[in-house]
Design a protein around this motif. Structure first.
Motif, PDB file in Angstrom:
ATOM      1  N   LYS A  22       0.827  -1.204   0.000  1.00  0.00           N
ATOM      2  CA  LYS A  22       0.000   0.000   0.000  1.00  0.00           C
ATOM      3  C   LYS A  22       0.865   1.259   0.000  1.00  0.00           C
ATOM      4  O   LYS A  22       0.627   2.202  -0.754  1.00  0.00           O
ATOM      5  N   THR A  23       1.907   1.250   0.835  1.00  0.00           N
ATOM      6  CA  THR A  23       2.795   2.413   0.914  1.00  0.00           C
ATOM      7  C   THR A  23       3.512   2.642  -0.412  1.00  0.00           C
ATOM      8  O   THR A  23       3.635   3.776  -0.876  1.00  0.00           O
ATOM      9  N   VAL A  27       3.361   6.019  -2.694  1.00  0.00           N
ATOM     10  CA  VAL A  27       4.573   6.744  -3.089  1.00  0.00           C
ATOM     11  C   VAL A  27       4.673   6.809  -4.607  1.00  0.00           C
ATOM     12  O   VAL A  27       5.047   7.834  -5.169  1.00  0.00           O
ATOM     13  N   GLY A  28       4.294   5.737  -5.286  1.00  0.00           N
ATOM     14  CA  GLY A  28       4.309   5.732  -6.743  1.00  0.00           C
ATOM     15  C   GLY A  28       3.351   6.744  -7.325  1.00  0.00           C
ATOM     16  O   GLY A  28       3.658   7.419  -8.307  1.00  0.00           O
ATOM     17  N   ALA A  29       2.170   6.903  -6.709  1.00  0.00           N
ATOM     18  CA  ALA A  29       1.201   7.890  -7.191  1.00  0.00           C
ATOM     19  C   ALA A  29       1.736   9.300  -6.994  1.00  0.00           C
ATOM     20  O   ALA A  29       1.598  10.157  -7.867  1.00  0.00           O
ATOM     21  N   GLN A  30       2.369   9.561  -5.852  1.00  0.00           N
ATOM     22  CA  GLN A  30       2.933  10.886  -5.601  1.00  0.00           C
ATOM     23  C   GLN A  30       4.085  11.166  -6.551  1.00  0.00           C
ATOM     24  O   GLN A  30       4.232  12.271  -7.053  1.00  0.00           O
ATOM     25  N   THR A  31       4.900  10.158  -6.829  1.00  0.00           N
ATOM     26  CA  THR A  31       6.040  10.338  -7.731  1.00  0.00           C
ATOM     27  C   THR A  31       5.571  10.633  -9.147  1.00  0.00           C
ATOM     28  O   THR A  31       6.158  11.451  -9.837  1.00  0.00           O
ATOM     29  N   SER A  32       4.478   9.980  -9.574  1.00  0.00           N
ATOM     30  CA  SER A  32       3.994  10.246 -10.927  1.00  0.00           C
ATOM     31  C   SER A  32       3.426  11.661 -11.045  1.00  0.00           C
ATOM     32  O   SER A  32       3.516  12.281 -12.097  1.00  0.00           O
ATOM     33  N   GLN A  33       2.882  12.198  -9.958  1.00  0.00           N
ATOM     34  CA  GLN A  33       2.418  13.582  -9.976  1.00  0.00           C
ATOM     35  C   GLN A  33       3.595  14.533 -10.098  1.00  0.00           C
ATOM     36  O   GLN A  33       3.541  15.517 -10.825  1.00  0.00           O
TER      37      GLN A  33
END
Length: 105
Positions: A22-23, A27-33
């Motif tokens: 989940k973490t 983090v992957g979603a934040q990095t893609s932003q």
């Protein structure tokens, strides 16, 4: 105290793999932003390497990178944290129960 520690170990061990996945998804979603807002090649490359869209892809990446140990990263600090919180809450409950006792004379 021993039973609380045992319960914390069992609970953390059972839920840690899902929490790690989940973490990593978060983090992957934040990095893609961040990747959308920046133009540096290094940031884009990092975001593409760690941009996952499913639990399965994160699990496969963890397993190929770190083996089975990758699913249990951070287990020690999590057990200690759960044990300390459990001890504090139990102690507070017992103290308040003792303080709020009504004498029946």
């Amino acid at each position: 105290i021993i039973s609380g520690l045992s319960a914390a170990i069992v609970a953390a061990t059972c839920t840690q793999p899902l929490d790690v996945i989940k973490t990593r998804l978060q983090v992957g979603a934040q990095t893609s932003q961040v990747m959308m807002m920046t133009t540096t090649a290094t940031t884009k490359h990092f975001a593409q390497m760690h941009n996952h869209h499913s639990y399965h892809s994160v699990a496969m990446d963890l397993y190929t990178s770190f083996g089975i140990k990758g699913f249990f990263r951070g287990l020690g600090p999590r057990v200690v944290s759960m044990d300390l919180w459990g001890t504090a809450l139990s102690s507070a409950y017992e103290y308040l129960r003792h303080v709020s006792r009504v004498d029946q004379s």
